[in-house]
Enzyme design. Structure first.
Site, PDB file in Angstrom:
ATOM      1  N   ASP A  98       0.787  -1.244   0.000  1.00  0.00           N
ATOM      2  CA  ASP A  98       0.000   0.000   0.000  1.00  0.00           C
ATOM      3  C   ASP A  98       0.810   1.281   0.000  1.00  0.00           C
ATOM      4  OD1 ASP A  98       1.100  -0.034   2.520  1.00  0.00           O
ATOM      5  OD2 ASP A  98      -0.724  -0.727   3.503  1.00  0.00           O
ATOM      6  N   GLU A 120      -0.170  -9.075  -0.994  1.00  0.00           N
ATOM      7  CA  GLU A 120      -0.769  -8.511   0.228  1.00  0.00           C
ATOM      8  C   GLU A 120      -2.003  -7.678  -0.134  1.00  0.00           C
ATOM      9  OE1 GLU A 120       0.801  -5.486   3.374  1.00  0.00           O
ATOM     10  OE2 GLU A 120       1.752  -7.376   3.903  1.00  0.00           O
ATOM     11  N   GLU A 134      -2.158   5.081   2.835  1.00  0.00           N
ATOM     12  CA  GLU A 134      -2.104   3.668   2.456  1.00  0.00           C
ATOM     13  C   GLU A 134      -3.468   3.064   2.148  1.00  0.00           C
ATOM     14  OE1 GLU A 134      -0.490   5.016   5.042  1.00  0.00           O
ATOM     15  OE2 GLU A 134       1.638   4.699   4.611  1.00  0.00           O
ATOM     16  N   HIS A 210       6.304   5.281  13.072  1.00  0.00           N
ATOM     17  CA  HIS A 210       6.700   6.092  11.920  1.00  0.00           C
ATOM     18  C   HIS A 210       5.557   6.613  11.056  1.00  0.00           C
ATOM     19  CE1 HIS A 210       5.909   2.265   9.888  1.00  0.00           C
ATOM     20  NE2 HIS A 210       5.744   2.983   8.797  1.00  0.00           N
ATOM     21  N   ARG A 212       2.625   8.315   8.940  1.00  0.00           N
ATOM     22  CA  ARG A 212       2.306   9.720   8.643  1.00  0.00           C
ATOM     23  C   ARG A 212       1.115  10.229   9.452  1.00  0.00           C
ATOM     24  NH1 ARG A 212       4.393  12.187   3.459  1.00  0.00           N
ATOM     25  NH2 ARG A 212       6.000  10.704   2.869  1.00  0.00           N
ATOM     26  N   HIS A 243      13.206   5.233  12.705  1.00  0.00           N
ATOM     27  CA  HIS A 243      13.056   5.382  11.251  1.00  0.00           C
ATOM     28  C   HIS A 243      13.844   6.603  10.775  1.00  0.00           C
ATOM     29  CE1 HIS A 243      10.840   6.101   7.474  1.00  0.00           C
ATOM     30  NE2 HIS A 243      10.233   4.932   7.619  1.00  0.00           N
TER      31      HIS A 243
END
Ligand code: UD1
Ligand code: UDP
Length: 382
Positions: A98, A120, A134, A210, A212, A243
């Site tokens: 994604d 996936e 995503e 991490h 967004r 990250h």
């Protein structure tokens, strides 16, 4: 008969970890040419995975810039993919999951009228802005794809509800295939701290964060809760491989650096990370991949997000949703550190996401689709 040219396209760390075993499985098939195009949406974190799994790219778009925007990733991928598809002439492009690379890779394949396999497939939260971007990437790729490789039956049901019935396979998640190659009992860490930690006497909590949609206030809540957890529990050690996103590094530095028992370290290679996960007491994360890996290793997971597209391990009792509020993260973290019964209820290995043969099923499905195998592969059942 000509060999089928199957090109895997990926760009970020998790896609690379989950596609690596598939690129290799495809390469073992006599009638397949396994090609690999990296966008390098992540540079260092991708290269680390390429090293661990000894993969070489046939094409590298090298698109990453610091603090890149979604539009920049998507447009650079699209522009770069034109030449790669013309040169390498794939019969099918495989994209994973994604990310922006996933969406742009699929769209580019469509523009060139190349078939798309979505690895996936079928994960959903049904909230367009969470995870962002995503959830929308997955839905858009569903519209474009020809073959769908769903990790679980639940993912297949999600697609069915959207009217997607053809070309759908339940394969398990390739991350479990990857885990089977990296985790070893006698593993020695390259990172000194990880060899020095006493995993028997100390409660080692592995953290990643991490996403967004957690930038800003949610991340502040999460990090201050983790800081206070470390201050309140002298028997714990918190290990957080941070990250490389500057937004994440600034927030982690601001709220967590200098806290006793908190170890902020650089991103780990996949083999270090998987072997660390196999040894820790508890995982607290907003990552998708960790929600799949930790249950397979018998480790309880607290998910620091509002929702999850991976409900299977929640149903199995090894994953719990902690949300993104300070009080909830602190309370649930403390409970698992202090209440042995609560901990024992969550600490058991479950494998709803796969049995380590997802790549074999996906390669079989591709060969069957192109008429190279007589039988459709049987679906994965946990
Ligand atoms: C991306 C994916 C997300 C996935 C995550 C895995 C999108 C929109 N997001 O998010 O779905 O969960 O990867 O980690 O596709 N950076 C480096 N070096 C690296 C990697 C990143 O310096 O090796 C820095 C760069 O400044 C970059 C920033 O991190 O601009 C953010 O990277 P980006 O791919 O845009 O977003 P992620 O948050 O990593
Ligand atoms: N991972 C890693 N090193 C780290 C952190 C994570 O190798 O320092 C691995 C982790 O084991 C999993 C994958 O990266 O396989 C998850 O990636 P990430 O959390 O970046 O993305 P997500 O899964 O949330 O998309």
């Amino acid at each position: 008969m000509n060999k089928l040219r199957i090109m895997s396209v990926f760009g970020t760390r998790p896609e690379a970890i989950k596609m690596a075993p598939l690129v290799k499985e495809l390469a073992t098939r006599d009638d397949i040419e396994s090609l690999c195009c990296v966008t390098a949406q992540h540079r260092e974190m991708l290269d680390s995975v390429m090293d661990v799994f000894a993969l070489t790219a046939d094409a590298d778009l090298n698109i990453m810039t610091p603090r890149q925007t979604l539009s920049s990733i998507t447009s650079k991928c699209l522009m770069g993919m034109d030449g790669v598809i013309e040169d390498l002439k794939p019969d099918m492009i495989l994209v994973h999951g994604d990310t922006s690379t996933t969406f742009a890779g699929a769209l580019s394949a469509f523009y060139h009228q190349v078939k798309v396999g979505h690895v996936e497939a079928g994960l959903r939260t049904y909230d367009k802005y969470s995870p962002f971007p995503e959830e929308m990437n997955r839905k858009l790729v569903t519209q474009i794809a020809d073959l769908y490789f769903c990790p679980t039956e639940n993912n297949r049901q999600n697609l069915l509800r959207e009217g997607v019935t053809d070309g759908v396979f339940v394969t398990g998640n390739t991350v479990i295939d990857a885990l089977k190659t990296t985790v070893r009992k006698d593993y020695r860490f390259a990172t000194a701290l990880l060899n020095e930690l006493d995993y028997q006497r100390r409660k080692v909590v592995l953290v990643t964060c991490h996403r967004r949609e957690n930038y800003g206030e949610p991340m502040r809540n999460i990090f201050t809760a983790l800081r206070d957890m470390a201050l309140q529990n002298e028997d714990m050690e918190l290990v957080y491989p941070v990250h490389l996103s500057p937004v994440v590094r600034e927030a982690a530095g601001k709220y967590l650096a200098g806290t006793p028992r908190v170890h902020l370290i650089d991103p780990l290679s996949a083999d270090e990370m998987h072997n660390l996960m196999a040894r820790v007491y508890l995982v607290m994360t907003d990552s998708g991949g960790l929600q799949e890996e930790a249950p397979a290793l018998g480790k309880p997971v607290l998910v620091m997000r509002r929702e999850t597209e991976r409900p299977e391990a929640v149903a199995a009792g090894t994953v719990a949703m902690a949300g993104v509020e300070y009080a909830d993260v602190l309370r649930m973290g403390n409970e698992l550190l202090r209440d042995a019964d609560a901990y024992a209820r969550m600490a058991h290995a479950v494998n709803p996401y796969g049995d380590g043969s997802a790549c074999r099923r996906i390669a079989d499905a591709i060969e069957w689709h192109f008429g190279r195998l007589p039988e459709r592969p049987a679906d994965f059942r946990p």
